[in-house]
Design a protein around this motif. Structure first.
Motif, short mmCIF file in Angstrom:
data_model
loop_
_atom_site.label_atom_id
_atom_site.label_comp_id
_atom_site.label_asym_id
_atom_site.label_seq_id
_atom_site.Cartn_x
_atom_site.Cartn_y
_atom_site.Cartn_z
N TYR A 1 0.80 -1.22 0.00
CA TYR A 1 0.00 0.00 0.00
C TYR A 1 0.83 1.28 0.00
O TYR A 1 1.99 1.28 0.40
CB TYR A 1 -0.92 0.00 1.22
CG TYR A 1 -1.79 -1.22 1.31
CD1 TYR A 1 -1.64 -2.13 2.33
CD2 TYR A 1 -2.76 -1.46 0.34
CE1 TYR A 1 -2.43 -3.27 2.39
CE2 TYR A 1 -3.56 -2.59 0.40
CZ TYR A 1 -3.38 -3.49 1.43
OH TYR A 1 -4.17 -4.60 1.49
N ASP B 1 3.81 5.08 -3.37
CA ASP B 1 3.06 3.84 -3.48
C ASP B 1 4.02 2.65 -3.53
O ASP B 1 5.23 2.81 -3.40
CB ASP B 1 2.09 3.88 -4.67
CG ASP B 1 2.80 3.83 -6.02
OD1 ASP B 1 2.12 4.09 -7.02
OD2 ASP B 1 4.02 3.56 -6.08
N THR C 1 -5.57 0.95 3.21
CA THR C 1 -5.47 -0.21 2.33
C THR C 1 -5.82 0.18 0.91
O THR C 1 -6.84 -0.23 0.35
CB THR C 1 -6.34 -1.36 2.83
OG1 THR C 1 -7.67 -0.87 3.03
CG2 THR C 1 -5.80 -1.93 4.12
N SER C 2 -4.96 1.02 0.35
CA SER C 2 -5.07 1.47 -1.02
C SER C 2 -3.67 1.79 -1.52
O SER C 2 -2.83 2.23 -0.73
CB SER C 2 -5.96 2.72 -1.12
OG SER C 2 -5.82 3.35 -2.38
N ASN C 3 -3.43 1.61 -2.79
CA ASN C 3 -2.13 1.94 -3.34
C ASN C 3 -2.16 3.25 -4.13
O ASN C 3 -1.24 3.55 -4.88
CB ASN C 3 -1.63 0.81 -4.26
CG ASN C 3 -0.14 0.91 -4.51
OD1 ASN C 3 0.63 1.27 -3.61
ND2 ASN C 3 0.28 0.61 -5.72
N LEU C 4 -3.21 4.04 -3.91
CA LEU C 4 -3.31 5.32 -4.60
C LEU C 4 -2.25 6.27 -4.06
O LEU C 4 -2.22 6.56 -2.86
CB LEU C 4 -4.70 5.92 -4.40
CG LEU C 4 -4.94 7.28 -5.07
CD1 LEU C 4 -4.84 7.15 -6.58
CD2 LEU C 4 -6.30 7.83 -4.66
#
Length: 122
Positions: free
Chosen positions: A31, A51, A98-101
């Motif tokens: 993430y 990221d 919990t995001s890879n932005l």
């Protein structure tokens, strides 16, 4: 989930500091992670984001002076701060979700936070 910052301190203008954020309890390597800062009386602002592919975004105020990096093998995030200015004085915190932005989203979009480390610049 635990995020633990370290490396803050008191420096003079023009000097450097390296902050670290040690992560545990979640899949750090999957993430994006963001450094925020908050000065007294001011809103928390995103400083730099990275990221899991190494893509990076910086706030305009720190471009060319700060470098964000990560070591996924050590579950650790870093912020190298060079040529510090009095306006950089703040409590610096790392945050994740919990995001890879890779974006400097508002602080309320991040559920995982460290306790912060203080940076003073005189």
């Amino acid at each position: 989930v635990q995020l633990v910052e370290s490396g803050g301190g008191s420096v003079q203008a023009g000097e450097s500091l390296r902050l670290s954020c040690a992560a545990s309890g979640y899949t750090f390597s999957s993430y994006a992670v963001v450094w925020f800062r908050q000065a007294p009386g001011k809103e928390r602002e995103g400083v730099a984001a990275i990221d899991n592919d190494g893509d990076i975004n910086y706030a305009d105020s720190v471009k060319g002076r700060f470098t964000i990096s990560r070591d996924n093998a050590k579950n650790t995030l870093y912020l190298q701060m060079n040529n510090l200015e009095p306006g950089d004085a703040a409590t610096y915190s790392c945050a994740s979700r919990t995001s890879n932005l890779c974006a400097l989203l508002p602080a309320n979009r991040f559920p995982m936070w460290g306790q912060g480390t203080q940076v003073t610049v005189s």
